[in-house]
Design a protein around this motif. Structure first.
Motif, PDB file in Angstrom:
ATOM      1  N   LEU A  62       0.836  -1.207   0.000  1.00 27.67           N
ATOM      2  CA  LEU A  62       0.000   0.000   0.000  1.00 27.67           C
ATOM      3  C   LEU A  62       0.867   1.251   0.000  1.00 27.67           C
ATOM      4  CD1 LEU A  62      -2.908  -0.740   2.506  1.00 27.67           C
ATOM      5  CD2 LEU A  62      -3.072  -0.498   0.030  1.00 27.67           C
ATOM      6  N   LEU A  63       1.863   1.282   0.870  1.00 29.70           N
ATOM      7  CA  LEU A  63       2.711   2.462   0.991  1.00 29.70           C
ATOM      8  C   LEU A  63       3.550   2.719  -0.259  1.00 29.70           C
ATOM      9  CD1 LEU A  63       3.841   2.098   4.710  1.00 29.70           C
ATOM     10  CD2 LEU A  63       2.205   3.750   3.756  1.00 29.70           C
ATOM     11  N   LYS A  64       3.864   1.653  -1.008  1.00 24.88           N
ATOM     12  CA  LYS A  64       4.634   1.799  -2.250  1.00 24.88           C
ATOM     13  C   LYS A  64       3.734   2.062  -3.462  1.00 24.88           C
ATOM     14  CE  LYS A  64       8.652  -0.891  -0.930  1.00 24.88           C
ATOM     15  NZ  LYS A  64       9.502  -2.041  -1.256  1.00 24.88           N
ATOM     16  N   GLY A  65       2.414   2.086  -3.235  1.00 28.57           N
ATOM     17  CA  GLY A  65       1.484   2.335  -4.332  1.00 28.57           C
ATOM     18  C   GLY A  65       1.255   1.135  -5.228  1.00 28.57           C
ATOM     19  N   LYS A  66       1.606  -0.052  -4.767  1.00 31.64           N
ATOM     20  CA  LYS A  66       1.427  -1.280  -5.543  1.00 31.64           C
ATOM     21  C   LYS A  66       0.099  -1.926  -5.146  1.00 31.64           C
ATOM     22  CE  LYS A  66       6.331  -1.993  -6.109  1.00 31.64           C
ATOM     23  NZ  LYS A  66       7.452  -2.912  -6.005  1.00 31.64           N
ATOM     24  N   MET A  67      -0.975  -1.334  -5.650  1.00 34.69           N
ATOM     25  CA  MET A  67      -2.310  -1.729  -5.220  1.00 34.69           C
ATOM     26  C   MET A  67      -2.657  -3.165  -5.582  1.00 34.69           C
ATOM     27  SD  MET A  67      -4.770  -0.750  -3.372  1.00 34.69           S
ATOM     28  CE  MET A  67      -4.256   0.933  -3.156  1.00 34.69           C
ATOM     29  N   GLU A  68      -2.330  -3.609  -6.783  1.00 36.75           N
ATOM     30  CA  GLU A  68      -2.659  -4.988  -7.170  1.00 36.75           C
ATOM     31  C   GLU A  68      -1.963  -5.984  -6.249  1.00 36.75           C
ATOM     32  OE1 GLU A  68      -4.972  -6.015  -9.351  1.00 36.75           O
ATOM     33  OE2 GLU A  68      -5.447  -3.897  -9.516  1.00 36.75           O
ATOM     34  N   LYS A  69      -0.722  -5.706  -5.922  1.00 36.52           N
ATOM     35  CA  LYS A  69       0.020  -6.574  -5.001  1.00 36.52           C
ATOM     36  C   LYS A  69      -0.638  -6.554  -3.628  1.00 36.52           C
ATOM     37  CE  LYS A  69       3.696  -9.015  -3.901  1.00 36.52           C
ATOM     38  NZ  LYS A  69       3.889 -10.356  -4.418  1.00 36.52           N
ATOM     39  N   ALA A  70      -0.991  -5.368  -3.140  1.00 38.43           N
ATOM     40  CA  ALA A  70      -1.646  -5.248  -1.837  1.00 38.43           C
ATOM     41  C   ALA A  70      -2.948  -6.038  -1.817  1.00 38.43           C
ATOM     42  CB  ALA A  70      -1.904  -3.781  -1.501  1.00 38.43           C
ATOM     43  N   LEU A  71      -3.748  -5.888  -2.859  1.00 37.72           N
ATOM     44  CA  LEU A  71      -5.032  -6.581  -2.908  1.00 37.72           C
ATOM     45  C   LEU A  71      -4.857  -8.096  -2.917  1.00 37.72           C
ATOM     46  CD1 LEU A  71      -6.942  -4.289  -5.426  1.00 37.72           C
ATOM     47  CD2 LEU A  71      -7.206  -4.375  -2.929  1.00 37.72           C
ATOM     48  N   SER A  72      -3.744  -8.571  -3.461  1.00 33.05           N
ATOM     49  CA  SER A  72      -3.513 -10.021  -3.480  1.00 33.05           C
ATOM     50  C   SER A  72      -3.363 -10.579  -2.068  1.00 33.05           C
ATOM     51  CB  SER A  72      -2.278 -10.358  -4.323  1.00 33.05           C
ATOM     52  OG  SER A  72      -1.083 -10.014  -3.642  1.00 33.05           O
ATOM     53  N   PHE A  73      -2.927  -9.757  -1.106  1.00 32.93           N
ATOM     54  CA  PHE A  73      -2.775 -10.222   0.269  1.00 32.93           C
ATOM     55  C   PHE A  73      -4.103 -10.323   1.007  1.00 32.93           C
ATOM     56  CE2 PHE A  73       1.520  -8.518  -0.543  1.00 32.93           C
ATOM     57  CZ  PHE A  73       2.213  -9.701  -0.367  1.00 32.93           C
ATOM     58  N   LEU A  74      -5.176  -9.808   0.429  1.00 35.59           N
ATOM     59  CA  LEU A  74      -6.509  -9.954   1.023  1.00 35.59           C
ATOM     60  C   LEU A  74      -7.053 -11.363   0.809  1.00 35.59           C
ATOM     61  CD1 LEU A  74      -8.159  -6.600  -0.081  1.00 35.59           C
ATOM     62  CD2 LEU A  74      -7.286  -7.188   2.182  1.00 35.59           C
ATOM     63  N   ASP A  75      -6.541 -12.044  -0.199  1.00 40.24           N
ATOM     64  CA  ASP A  75      -6.989 -13.386  -0.563  1.00 40.24           C
ATOM     65  C   ASP A  75      -6.043 -14.415   0.050  1.00 40.24           C
ATOM     66  OD1 ASP A  75      -7.933 -15.688  -1.793  1.00 40.24           O
ATOM     67  OD2 ASP A  75      -7.191 -15.149  -3.781  1.00 40.24           O
ATOM     68  N   ILE A  76      -6.369 -14.903   1.246  1.00 43.18           N
ATOM     69  CA  ILE A  76      -5.501 -15.852   1.946  1.00 43.18           C
ATOM     70  C   ILE A  76      -5.317 -17.126   1.128  1.00 43.18           C
ATOM     71  CG2 ILE A  76      -5.205 -17.253   4.036  1.00 43.18           C
ATOM     72  CD1 ILE A  76      -4.886 -14.251   4.506  1.00 43.18           C
ATOM     73  N   GLU A  77      -6.405 -17.625   0.562  1.00 43.24           N
ATOM     74  CA  GLU A  77      -6.325 -18.845  -0.245  1.00 43.24           C
ATOM     75  C   GLU A  77      -5.382 -18.651  -1.422  1.00 43.24           C
ATOM     76  OE1 GLU A  77      -9.236 -21.715  -2.933  1.00 43.24           O
ATOM     77  OE2 GLU A  77     -10.111 -20.453  -1.385  1.00 43.24           O
ATOM     78  N   GLY A  78      -5.520 -17.526  -2.110  1.00 37.16           N
ATOM     79  CA  GLY A  78      -4.654 -17.235  -3.250  1.00 37.16           C
ATOM     80  C   GLY A  78      -3.208 -17.047  -2.839  1.00 37.16           C
ATOM     81  N   ALA A  79      -2.981 -16.417  -1.691  1.00 35.21           N
ATOM     82  CA  ALA A  79      -1.620 -16.205  -1.200  1.00 35.21           C
ATOM     83  C   ALA A  79      -0.935 -17.539  -0.904  1.00 35.21           C
ATOM     84  CB  ALA A  79      -1.636 -15.323   0.043  1.00 35.21           C
ATOM     85  N   ILE A  80      -1.675 -18.481  -0.317  1.00 38.80           N
ATOM     86  CA  ILE A  80      -1.109 -19.806  -0.028  1.00 38.80           C
ATOM     87  C   ILE A  80      -0.767 -20.522  -1.331  1.00 38.80           C
ATOM     88  CG2 ILE A  80      -1.673 -22.116   0.864  1.00 38.80           C
ATOM     89  CD1 ILE A  80      -3.241 -20.638   3.098  1.00 38.80           C
ATOM     90  N   LYS A  81      -1.670 -20.452  -2.282  1.00 42.02           N
ATOM     91  CA  LYS A  81      -1.439 -21.110  -3.572  1.00 42.02           C
ATOM     92  C   LYS A  81      -0.227 -20.504  -4.276  1.00 42.02           C
ATOM     93  CE  LYS A  81      -3.862 -22.489  -7.758  1.00 42.02           C
ATOM     94  NZ  LYS A  81      -5.118 -22.408  -8.505  1.00 42.02           N
ATOM     95  N   ASP A  82      -0.127 -19.166  -4.286  1.00 41.05           N
ATOM     96  CA  ASP A  82       1.012 -18.501  -4.923  1.00 41.05           C
ATOM     97  C   ASP A  82       2.316 -18.840  -4.210  1.00 41.05           C
ATOM     98  OD1 ASP A  82      -0.651 -17.337  -6.786  1.00 41.05           O
ATOM     99  OD2 ASP A  82      -0.679 -15.381  -5.813  1.00 41.05           O
ATOM    100  N   PHE A  83       2.307 -18.786  -2.880  1.00 39.41           N
ATOM    101  CA  PHE A  83       3.504 -19.050  -2.088  1.00 39.41           C
ATOM    102  C   PHE A  83       4.031 -20.463  -2.349  1.00 39.41           C
ATOM    103  CE2 PHE A  83       5.528 -20.664   1.786  1.00 39.41           C
ATOM    104  CZ  PHE A  83       6.553 -19.746   1.919  1.00 39.41           C
TER     105      PHE A  83
END
Length: 66
Positions: free
Chosen positions: A37-58
């Motif tokens: 958020l602080l770096k202005g990377k909104m798409e990246k920030a929004l990806s952290f709202l999706d716990i399921e997606g974050a686990i899959k990506d990680f």
């Protein structure tokens, strides 16, 4: 599209699709969400709202949430 947000040392909130989403300091994604958020990377920030997606990506798709 710009998304309004508020960031503090203890929480971060973004308004997305008209709904507020807050991540608190105890959340494992808090640090990455706040930094994005602080770096202005909104798409990246929004990806952290999706716990399921974050686990899959990680895990490069090796893990999923049922």
């Amino acid at each position: 599209m710009k998304h309004p947000y508020i960031v503090s040392n203890d929480s971060a909130t973004v308004i997305y699709d008209g709904k507020p989403y807050t991540i608190r300091k105890g959340n494992p994604n808090f640090s990455q969400f706040r930094k994005a958020l602080l770096k202005g990377k909104m798409e990246k920030a929004l990806s952290f709202l999706d716990i399921e997606g974050a686990i899959k990506d990680f895990s490069d798709g090796a893990l999923s949430v049922c």
